[in-house]
Design a protein around this motif. Sequence first.
Motif, mmCIF file in Angstrom:
data_model
loop_
_atom_site.group_PDB
_atom_site.id
_atom_site.type_symbol
_atom_site.label_atom_id
_atom_site.label_comp_id
_atom_site.label_asym_id
_atom_site.label_seq_id
_atom_site.Cartn_x
_atom_site.Cartn_y
_atom_site.Cartn_z
ATOM 1 N N SER A 3 0.937 -1.506 0.083
ATOM 2 C CA SER A 3 -0.139 0.097 -0.006
ATOM 3 C C SER A 3 0.617 1.392 -0.193
ATOM 4 O O SER A 3 2.558 0.746 0.228
ATOM 5 C CB SER A 3 -1.022 -0.235 1.075
ATOM 6 N N PRO A 4 0.301 2.256 -0.373
ATOM 7 C CA PRO A 4 1.184 3.664 -0.515
ATOM 8 C C PRO A 4 1.854 4.122 1.051
ATOM 9 O O PRO A 4 2.890 4.485 1.262
ATOM 10 C CB PRO A 4 -0.135 4.769 -0.490
ATOM 11 N N TYR A 5 1.047 3.471 2.204
ATOM 12 C CA TYR A 5 1.461 4.042 3.157
ATOM 13 C C TYR A 5 3.110 3.163 3.774
ATOM 14 O O TYR A 5 3.473 2.992 3.990
ATOM 15 C CB TYR A 5 0.694 3.090 4.587
ATOM 16 N N GLU A 6 2.378 1.419 3.283
ATOM 17 C CA GLU A 6 4.074 0.915 3.598
ATOM 18 C C GLU A 6 5.141 0.971 2.360
ATOM 19 O O GLU A 6 6.124 1.045 3.118
ATOM 20 C CB GLU A 6 3.286 0.080 3.407
ATOM 21 N N VAL A 7 4.802 2.121 2.115
ATOM 22 C CA VAL A 7 6.005 2.518 0.138
ATOM 23 C C VAL A 7 6.418 3.751 1.433
ATOM 24 O O VAL A 7 7.893 3.427 1.442
ATOM 25 C CB VAL A 7 5.210 2.529 -0.606
ATOM 26 N N GLU A 8 5.546 4.176 1.823
ATOM 27 C CA GLU A 8 6.261 5.684 2.066
ATOM 28 C C GLU A 8 6.885 5.893 3.639
ATOM 29 O O GLU A 8 8.015 5.914 4.339
ATOM 30 C CB GLU A 8 4.936 6.582 2.109
ATOM 31 N N HIS A 9 6.422 4.587 4.363
ATOM 32 C CA HIS A 9 7.185 4.424 5.938
ATOM 33 C C HIS A 9 8.186 3.066 5.410
ATOM 34 O O HIS A 9 8.700 2.473 6.648
ATOM 35 C CB HIS A 9 6.470 3.683 6.710
ATOM 36 N N ASN A 10 8.483 2.821 4.309
ATOM 37 C CA ASN A 10 9.091 1.719 4.671
ATOM 38 C C ASN A 10 8.940 0.360 5.080
ATOM 39 O O ASN A 10 9.946 -0.225 5.562
ATOM 40 C CB ASN A 10 10.616 2.285 4.343
#
Length: 190
Positions: A3-10
């Motif tokens: 998800s975008p959240y997972e990508v953003e927060h690595n």
Amino acid sequence: MASPYEVEHNIKPTTKKPTRRPSMSSFFSQLDNIETQNPHAQPTPVEVAAAERLLRDQLAVLRSTAPNHANQAFLDELMNDVESLIDSPPEKVPGVPQSYLDELERVPKKALKKTDTCPICAEPFLDDEYPLVVVLPCHSTHRFDLECVGPWLRLQGTCPLDRKELNKKKEVPKPEEGEEEEEDDGGLYA
């Protein structure tokens, strides 16, 4: 796909094995409806039967994915006991209070072996990152995941393995006739 959240927060995806244990939030919500602070209020048979049905449903979910025949037979036995209570629910829930569960002896993770499993869910205790394993006072080998045995104990009040009642207090033996009761002065002399 992350998800975008997972990508953003690595955040890296984990391959954690899903647990067999179903959520018991509905059961505990129903149990809260049954238990009351008023000592004169009694639950209705319909309320008790509803809680028993929720417990039976949990056991049925576990049975549907039982890893072996022995676990399946054990869960069948537990479900039969619950079925009999659904057909004729007790007027008072014979289970133990939450405080009893809170005081059960915990088994440290270091004391668990890789082959130790919960008799109810049949999952190895060490599959959990933070296992919460309790030992029942009836026998030192009766170890369970607290999540599995908690609902059973709250409604039934007996050990799932040997059916010993757990909420009975140990009685102090009374002296037999002819025996004199010694006064305990606590080692103090006058």
